[in-house]
Design a protein around this motif. Structure first.
Motif, PDB file in Angstrom:
ATOM      1  N   SER A 556      54.653 -12.639   9.665  1.00 18.04           N
ATOM      2  CA  SER A 556      55.627 -13.316   8.805  1.00 18.04           C
ATOM      3  C   SER A 556      55.250 -13.218   7.328  1.00 18.04           C
ATOM      4  O   SER A 556      55.168 -14.214   6.613  1.00 18.04           O
ATOM      5  CB  SER A 556      55.788 -14.783   9.238  1.00 18.04           C
ATOM      6  N   VAL A 557      55.003 -12.009   6.902  1.00 17.84           N
ATOM      7  CA  VAL A 557      54.675 -11.685   5.505  1.00 17.84           C
ATOM      8  C   VAL A 557      53.459 -12.479   5.024  1.00 17.84           C
ATOM      9  O   VAL A 557      53.429 -12.973   3.895  1.00 17.84           O
ATOM     10  CB  VAL A 557      55.884 -11.904   4.561  1.00 17.84           C
ATOM     11  N   GLY A 558      52.490 -12.622   5.878  1.00 18.53           N
ATOM     12  CA  GLY A 558      51.231 -13.257   5.482  1.00 18.53           C
ATOM     13  C   GLY A 558      51.204 -14.763   5.540  1.00 18.53           C
ATOM     14  O   GLY A 558      50.280 -15.399   5.033  1.00 18.53           O
ATOM     15  N   THR A 559      52.188 -15.384   6.176  1.00 20.66           N
ATOM     16  CA  THR A 559      52.198 -16.850   6.261  1.00 20.66           C
ATOM     17  C   THR A 559      51.536 -17.372   7.532  1.00 20.66           C
ATOM     18  O   THR A 559      51.331 -18.578   7.666  1.00 20.66           O
ATOM     19  CB  THR A 559      53.632 -17.400   6.185  1.00 20.66           C
ATOM     20  N   GLU A 560      51.219 -16.475   8.463  1.00 20.40           N
ATOM     21  CA  GLU A 560      50.584 -16.893   9.711  1.00 20.40           C
ATOM     22  C   GLU A 560      49.464 -15.914  10.064  1.00 20.40           C
ATOM     23  O   GLU A 560      49.633 -14.698   9.927  1.00 20.40           O
ATOM     24  CB  GLU A 560      51.608 -16.944  10.853  1.00 20.40           C
ATOM     25  N   ILE A 561      48.342 -16.459  10.527  1.00 25.06           N
ATOM     26  CA  ILE A 561      47.211 -15.641  10.964  1.00 25.06           C
ATOM     27  C   ILE A 561      46.838 -16.068  12.385  1.00 25.06           C
ATOM     28  O   ILE A 561      46.703 -17.264  12.662  1.00 25.06           O
ATOM     29  CB  ILE A 561      45.993 -15.807  10.043  1.00 25.06           C
ATOM     30  N   TYR A 562      46.669 -15.071  13.271  1.00 22.95           N
ATOM     31  CA  TYR A 562      46.285 -15.332  14.653  1.00 22.95           C
ATOM     32  C   TYR A 562      45.071 -14.470  14.997  1.00 22.95           C
ATOM     33  O   TYR A 562      44.898 -13.375  14.468  1.00 22.95           O
ATOM     34  CB  TYR A 562      47.424 -14.998  15.621  1.00 22.95           C
ATOM     35  N   TYR A 563      44.252 -14.982  15.940  1.00 19.25           N
ATOM     36  CA  TYR A 563      43.048 -14.272  16.345  1.00 19.25           C
ATOM     37  C   TYR A 563      43.042 -14.012  17.843  1.00 19.25           C
ATOM     38  O   TYR A 563      43.400 -14.891  18.642  1.00 19.25           O
ATOM     39  CB  TYR A 563      41.797 -15.088  16.014  1.00 19.25           C
ATOM     40  N   GLY A 564      42.561 -12.831  18.205  1.00 18.92           N
ATOM     41  CA  GLY A 564      42.183 -12.533  19.577  1.00 18.92           C
ATOM     42  C   GLY A 564      43.309 -12.515  20.581  1.00 18.92           C
ATOM     43  O   GLY A 564      44.473 -12.801  20.268  1.00 18.92           O
ATOM     44  N   PRO A 565      42.974 -12.190  21.834  1.00 18.46           N
ATOM     45  CA  PRO A 565      43.980 -12.053  22.898  1.00 18.46           C
ATOM     46  C   PRO A 565      44.780 -13.319  23.165  1.00 18.46           C
ATOM     47  O   PRO A 565      45.928 -13.246  23.593  1.00 18.46           O
ATOM     48  CB  PRO A 565      43.133 -11.674  24.122  1.00 18.46           C
ATOM     49  N   ASP A 566      44.175 -14.506  22.916  1.00 19.42           N
ATOM     50  CA  ASP A 566      44.932 -15.733  23.200  1.00 19.42           C
ATOM     51  C   ASP A 566      45.641 -16.283  21.966  1.00 19.42           C
ATOM     52  O   ASP A 566      46.162 -17.394  21.984  1.00 19.42           O
ATOM     53  CB  ASP A 566      44.042 -16.793  23.844  1.00 19.42           C
ATOM     54  N   LEU A 567      45.659 -15.481  20.877  1.00 19.16           N
ATOM     55  CA  LEU A 567      46.488 -15.768  19.704  1.00 19.16           C
ATOM     56  C   LEU A 567      46.246 -17.157  19.128  1.00 19.16           C
ATOM     57  O   LEU A 567      47.168 -17.966  18.958  1.00 19.16           O
ATOM     58  CB  LEU A 567      47.975 -15.592  20.059  1.00 19.16           C
ATOM     59  N   ARG A 568      45.011 -17.441  18.784  1.00 18.94           N
ATOM     60  CA  ARG A 568      44.687 -18.739  18.185  1.00 18.94           C
ATOM     61  C   ARG A 568      45.121 -18.739  16.721  1.00 18.94           C
ATOM     62  O   ARG A 568      44.652 -17.932  15.918  1.00 18.94           O
ATOM     63  CB  ARG A 568      43.191 -19.018  18.295  1.00 18.94           C
ATOM     64  N   MET A 569      46.019 -19.654  16.374  1.00 15.36           N
ATOM     65  CA  MET A 569      46.497 -19.733  14.991  1.00 15.36           C
ATOM     66  C   MET A 569      45.401 -20.279  14.081  1.00 15.36           C
ATOM     67  O   MET A 569      44.685 -21.216  14.448  1.00 15.36           O
ATOM     68  CB  MET A 569      47.737 -20.618  14.890  1.00 15.36           C
ATOM     69  N   ASP A 570      45.284 -19.694  12.894  1.00  9.33           N
ATOM     70  CA  ASP A 570      44.346 -20.193  11.892  1.00  9.33           C
ATOM     71  C   ASP A 570      45.007 -21.352  11.151  1.00  9.33           C
ATOM     72  O   ASP A 570      45.813 -21.155  10.243  1.00  9.33           O
ATOM     73  CB  ASP A 570      43.967 -19.074  10.926  1.00  9.33           C
ATOM     74  N   LYS A 571      44.678 -22.566  11.548  1.00 11.73           N
ATOM     75  CA  LYS A 571      45.298 -23.749  10.960  1.00 11.73           C
ATOM     76  C   LYS A 571      44.786 -24.009   9.542  1.00 11.73           C
ATOM     77  O   LYS A 571      45.449 -24.676   8.753  1.00 11.73           O
ATOM     78  CB  LYS A 571      45.072 -24.960  11.855  1.00 11.73           C
ATOM     79  N   GLY A 572      43.588 -23.498   9.254  1.00  9.42           N
ATOM     80  CA  GLY A 572      43.074 -23.628   7.895  1.00  9.42           C
ATOM     81  C   GLY A 572      43.954 -22.893   6.898  1.00  9.42           C
ATOM     82  O   GLY A 572      44.217 -23.376   5.793  1.00  9.42           O
ATOM     83  N   TRP A 573      44.435 -21.716   7.296  1.00 13.19           N
ATOM     84  CA  TRP A 573      45.344 -20.956   6.441  1.00 13.19           C
ATOM     85  C   TRP A 573      46.668 -21.691   6.278  1.00 13.19           C
ATOM     86  O   TRP A 573      47.208 -21.771   5.160  1.00 13.19           O
ATOM     87  CB  TRP A 573      45.562 -19.573   7.037  1.00 13.19           C
ATOM     88  N   GLN A 574      47.192 -22.254   7.361  1.00 14.11           N
ATOM     89  CA  GLN A 574      48.434 -23.016   7.278  1.00 14.11           C
ATOM     90  C   GLN A 574      48.292 -24.199   6.325  1.00 14.11           C
ATOM     91  O   GLN A 574      49.176 -24.478   5.518  1.00 14.11           O
ATOM     92  CB  GLN A 574      48.823 -23.522   8.668  1.00 14.11           C
ATOM     93  N   GLN A 575      47.168 -24.886   6.419  1.00 13.75           N
ATOM     94  CA  GLN A 575      46.925 -26.027   5.539  1.00 13.75           C
ATOM     95  C   GLN A 575      46.846 -25.569   4.082  1.00 13.75           C
ATOM     96  O   GLN A 575      47.393 -26.205   3.173  1.00 13.75           O
ATOM     97  CB  GLN A 575      45.616 -26.716   5.937  1.00 13.75           C
ATOM     98  N   HIS A 576      46.192 -24.442   3.859  1.00  8.23           N
ATOM     99  CA  HIS A 576      45.995 -23.932   2.509  1.00  8.23           C
ATOM    100  C   HIS A 576      47.323 -23.576   1.840  1.00  8.23           C
ATOM    101  O   HIS A 576      47.568 -23.930   0.681  1.00  8.23           O
ATOM    102  CB  HIS A 576      45.081 -22.702   2.563  1.00  8.23           C
ATOM    103  N   ILE A 577      48.199 -22.878   2.559  1.00 12.18           N
ATOM    104  CA  ILE A 577      49.433 -22.397   1.933  1.00 12.18           C
ATOM    105  C   ILE A 577      50.516 -23.476   1.848  1.00 12.18           C
ATOM    106  O   ILE A 577      51.535 -23.276   1.191  1.00 12.18           O
ATOM    107  CB  ILE A 577      49.993 -21.157   2.666  1.00 12.18           C
ATOM    108  N   SER A 578      50.293 -24.626   2.487  1.00 14.39           N
ATOM    109  CA  SER A 578      51.291 -25.703   2.443  1.00 14.39           C
ATOM    110  C   SER A 578      51.337 -26.399   1.089  1.00 14.39           C
ATOM    111  O   SER A 578      52.250 -27.194   0.824  1.00 14.39           O
ATOM    112  CB  SER A 578      50.999 -26.734   3.541  1.00 14.39           C
ATOM    113  N   HIS A 579      50.373 -26.102   0.227  1.00  9.76           N
ATOM    114  CA  HIS A 579      50.303 -26.746  -1.086  1.00  9.76           C
ATOM    115  C   HIS A 579      51.586 -26.498  -1.890  1.00  9.76           C
ATOM    116  O   HIS A 579      51.957 -25.351  -2.160  1.00  9.76           O
ATOM    117  CB  HIS A 579      49.083 -26.203  -1.838  1.00  9.76           C
ATOM    118  N   LEU A 580      52.284 -27.577  -2.251  1.00 10.96           N
ATOM    119  CA  LEU A 580      53.507 -27.534  -3.065  1.00 10.96           C
ATOM    120  C   LEU A 580      54.645 -26.739  -2.419  1.00 10.96           C
ATOM    121  O   LEU A 580      55.558 -26.279  -3.112  1.00 10.96           O
ATOM    122  CB  LEU A 580      53.207 -26.961  -4.463  1.00 10.96           C
ATOM    123  N   TRP A 581      54.602 -26.560  -1.107  1.00  7.57           N
ATOM    124  CA  TRP A 581      55.656 -25.836  -0.394  1.00  7.57           C
ATOM    125  C   TRP A 581      56.790 -26.800  -0.066  1.00  7.57           C
ATOM    126  O   TRP A 581      56.601 -27.788   0.642  1.00  7.57           O
ATOM    127  CB  TRP A 581      55.079 -25.203   0.861  1.00  7.57           C
TER     128      TRP A 581
END
Length: 731
Positions: A556-581
């Protein structure tokens, strides 16, 4: 570090934690749990099968707190240390205000681990917030996850509601909904939950949906028996006491006696944080309402450490203010002592013994007491107890028989029990001796650590010795339980990120040649994709072209990051980009432009708003001007002459790659990013090495002047392979 033993990480995010002179009672976050985790760290570090124990907590650099809390590493012993991680700024915050900052704490802990000579074997979270942190770290590193709750949100909610506190106030003060939701996740995911009593399992964890299916073990807490020794030791060996011990005793006596008109009477002692749940007002009501009890004994309440009540948090301020009002209401001047401070390391053990020498009683009047450390300490010193019948005291009294349990909501029960012990010397002696003997039998650190290590070893491979091997034969295997994306990414130095459409795919022959190369270099090169597609569409494309799951998916144009076969979302990234959104305000602002076509629902994400745009008559400039006019901070990306994506101002594929670099410490010269179109531009213009395939769009021609971008002759995946050779990431 000794590589033959375990590396343990205990997590305790909140509270002011240090290795000496713990400020217990300073506020609602610095209670018995704080002391417990420090003592547990020290005790585990002495175990022969342990190489290192880190107690990971929050770094605090605040003029209002001691400088100790601003030290990143504090060594407790050769194998034990406190590790402080900054999150949520540098000022001290109460634990309820830390929830929005836990992802930052997790990311920075991962960075800390990356700089160690090995990764932890166990993550053990203490309290709900640390349980969440330990759960996420455990998932990242494929290690066992242990949890000790100390107190639980559902139980706390029920008690606060029954005491008359409104739901609105509870939510405002304690963020109780977030806490309970997190506890449900933690209970479900924990490999083992350690409690101090059976009552916790039944009456606290039993309130949760996931409670009945969790795994539990009861391990009673330990205490330092040299520090909390019986009162009669001090009486018999007064001449052998150190000068410091003598001075402490005199200081305490003078402090208490300045409150009391008749200091020779026995006294009732309470020691707790100034928190509504500790029910100090209930104790004062009981004492103040009974003249006979006032005639029998004085009372001393050590309710934390205070300088100026007006400067304290609302909860503590309300409790302390009510205590002073009650003193006046019942006219307890000359009978009730409310000292302003105490030193836990030296004064509290002496307080227990001084109270025992007066033939007094220790009271724990809490609405619920999940742990009961002060009850164990008082009992070890030979001080009889009266305690709440809700929580840990139930097991303690069952083991030690050192006092009486009461329903603390009934003041008459508190009064009756106190009188029963104060009036009857035989009962006093029985409870005193039972406590001394019972604590030594049931609550030593040696026994606690032996049981804890036995549980840890159940969930570890057998390289830790025959004991672990024997225990493992009866435990469920964990090796295949979840993928270890954290271990893999921290163990590699090189990373390749590529766009999908017209870069990774487009020519099947070169695609499968590239996939073979990635597999051959699997042990030294991590790889991922960065795409404007949603996760679902990304997976569709990978399935269509038979592409195996990469280490990282940036969607989604860099708004979501997932890891590994079980697709663990990077919630730290979500928290970071939520600033002033502010997505709803952006949609309202752009709704006025009829020529802007809102994409179908599949194109919309929580952090991406997508439109179709025919960019005639400088329409893109008009949109940017309107967003700027409305002071809406966001990023506008236009690609392929038709797709318009609105993202948070902190988000993009390039910034997502930078975040991965920061989190897993890849050097820019060992990171290659590959793309073909305008929505890859910011990814290609970073500090990493850029690769533009031969079939690229004209939008990227301007990058031919960039020294860190290579234009390949090969098209599609063949161009990616060319770039890997060019930058030395393979070969």
């Amino acid at each position: 570090m000794n590589t033959n033993g375990l590396y343990l990480q205990l997590i305790s995010v909140h509270g002011l934690i240090r290795g000496h002179s713990l400020e217990l009672g300073r506020d609602a976050d610095t209670g018995g749990q704080t002391k417990y985790v420090v003592e547990l760290t020290k005790a585990l570090a002495r175990h022969e099968q342990v190489a290192r124990v880190d107690l990971v907590t929050r770094l605090v650099c605040d003029k209002a707190t001691a400088e100790d809390y601003c030290t990143p590493i504090e060594h407790l012993s050769e194998n034990a240390r406190i590790v402080r991680i900054q999150c949520g700024g540098r000022r001290y915050r109460r634990k309820e205000l830390l929830w929005p900052h836990l992802e930052e704490f997790i990311d920075k802990t991962i960075k800390f681990i990356n700089n160690q000579d090995r990764q932890p074997d166990i993550f053990h979270g203490h309290y709900a917030d640390a349980g969440y942190v330990a759960m996420q770290l455990s998932a990242a590193f494929d290690t066992p996850f242990f949890f000790t709750g100390h107190s639980m949100g559902r139980n706390k909610l029920a008690k606060l509601l029954s005491s008359g506190t409104s739901k609105t106030e509870i939510e405002r003060q304690y963020k109780i909904t977030r806490r309970i939701e997190t506890e449900e996740q933690v209970i479900q995911r924990a490999d083992m939950i350690i409690t101090s009593t059976q009552q916790e399992i039944e009456k606290q964890y039993g309130l949760y949906d996931n409670g009945p299916t969790a795994s539990y073990t009861v391990i009673p807490p330990g205490i330092d028996l040299d520090t909390f020794h019986p009162y009669y030791d001090s009486q018999l060996d007064i001449d052998l006491l150190s000068e410091e011990a003598k001075q402490t005793k005199v200081t305490l006596r003078n402090e208490l006696h300045r409150f009391w008109l008749h200091p020779d009477k026995p006294f009732i002692l309470a020691l707790c944080r100034p928190d509504q749940r500790k029910n100090i007002t209930g104790l004062i009501d009981a004492y103040g309402s009974d003249q006979e009890l006032q005639a029998l004994a004085n009372i001393a309440i050590f309710a934390g450490i205070r300088q100026d009540i007006n400067s304290m948090e609302e909860n503590e301020k309300a409790v302390l203010t009510d205590m002073l009002l009650q003193m006046d209401r019942y006219d307890l001047y000359g009978k009730l002592a409310i000292p302003k401070k105490h030193d836990f390391a030296t004064e509290v053990p002496a307080l227990y013994r001084m109270c025992a020498q007066s033939k007094g009683v220790f009271v724990n009047p809490a609405l619920v007491e999940p742990f009961g450390l002060t009850i164990i300490e008082a009992s070890a010193c030979g001080l009889p107890i009266v305690a709440t019948n809700d929580g840990g005291p139930v097991d303690i009294v069952a083991n030690c028989k050192s006092g009486i349990l009461v329903d603390v909501s009934k003041t008459e029960e508190i009064v009756k029990s106190l009188k029963a012990i104060l009036i009857d010397p035989e009962s006093w002696e029985k409870y005193s001796n039972n406590g001394i003997n019972g604590v030594r039998k049931h609550y030593s650190w040696i026994a606690h650590c032996h049981s804890t290590m036995e549980q840890y070893l159940k969930f570890l491979p057998d390289q830790y010795g025959q004991e672990a091997s024997k225990i493992n034969s009866q435990a469920r295997p964990l090796a295949s339980k979840r993928p270890s994306f954290g271990k893999r990414l921290l163990g590699l130095k090189k990373l390749m990120i590529t766009d999908i459409d017209n870069t990774l795919v487009g020519d099947n022959d070169s695609l499968y040649q590239l996939l073979d190369i990635l597999q051959e270099n699997n042990r030294k090169l991590a790889w991922g994709v960065a795409t404007g597609r949603s996760l679902e569409l990304t997976l569709e494309a990978m399935t269509e072209y038979n592409i195996p799951m990469p280490d990282v998916l940036i969607c989604s144009v860099g708004t979501e990051i997932y890891y590994g076969p079980d697709l663990r979302m990077d919630k730290g990234w979500q928290q970071h980009i939520s600033h002033l959104w502010k997505p709803e305000e952006i949609k309202e602002t752009l709704a006025q432009f009829e020529w802007l076509i809102f994409q179908e629902s599949e194109g919309q994400r929580s952090h991406k708003i997508s439109y179709y745009l025919n960019n005639e008559e400088n329409r893109l400039d008009i949109l940017n001007a309107e967003l700027k006019k409305q002071k809406l901070r966001c990023k506008v990306i236009f690609s392929h002459n038709q797709f318009l994506d609105i993202l948070p101002h902190r988000a993009s594929k390039g910034k997502a790659v930078n975040y991965l670099q920061y989190k897993y410490e890849f050097l820019p010269r060992y990171v290659m990013v590959a793309g073909d179109s305008g929505n890859d531009a910011d990814m290609l213009t970073g500090k990493t090495r850029g690769l533009i395939v031969g079939n690229h769009s004209e939008e990227l021609e301007f990058l031919k002047r960039s020294p860190r971008v290579y234009f390949s002759e090969g098209e599609y995946a063949a161009g990616v392979i060319e770039g890997l050779w060019h930058y030395g990431l393979i070969g």
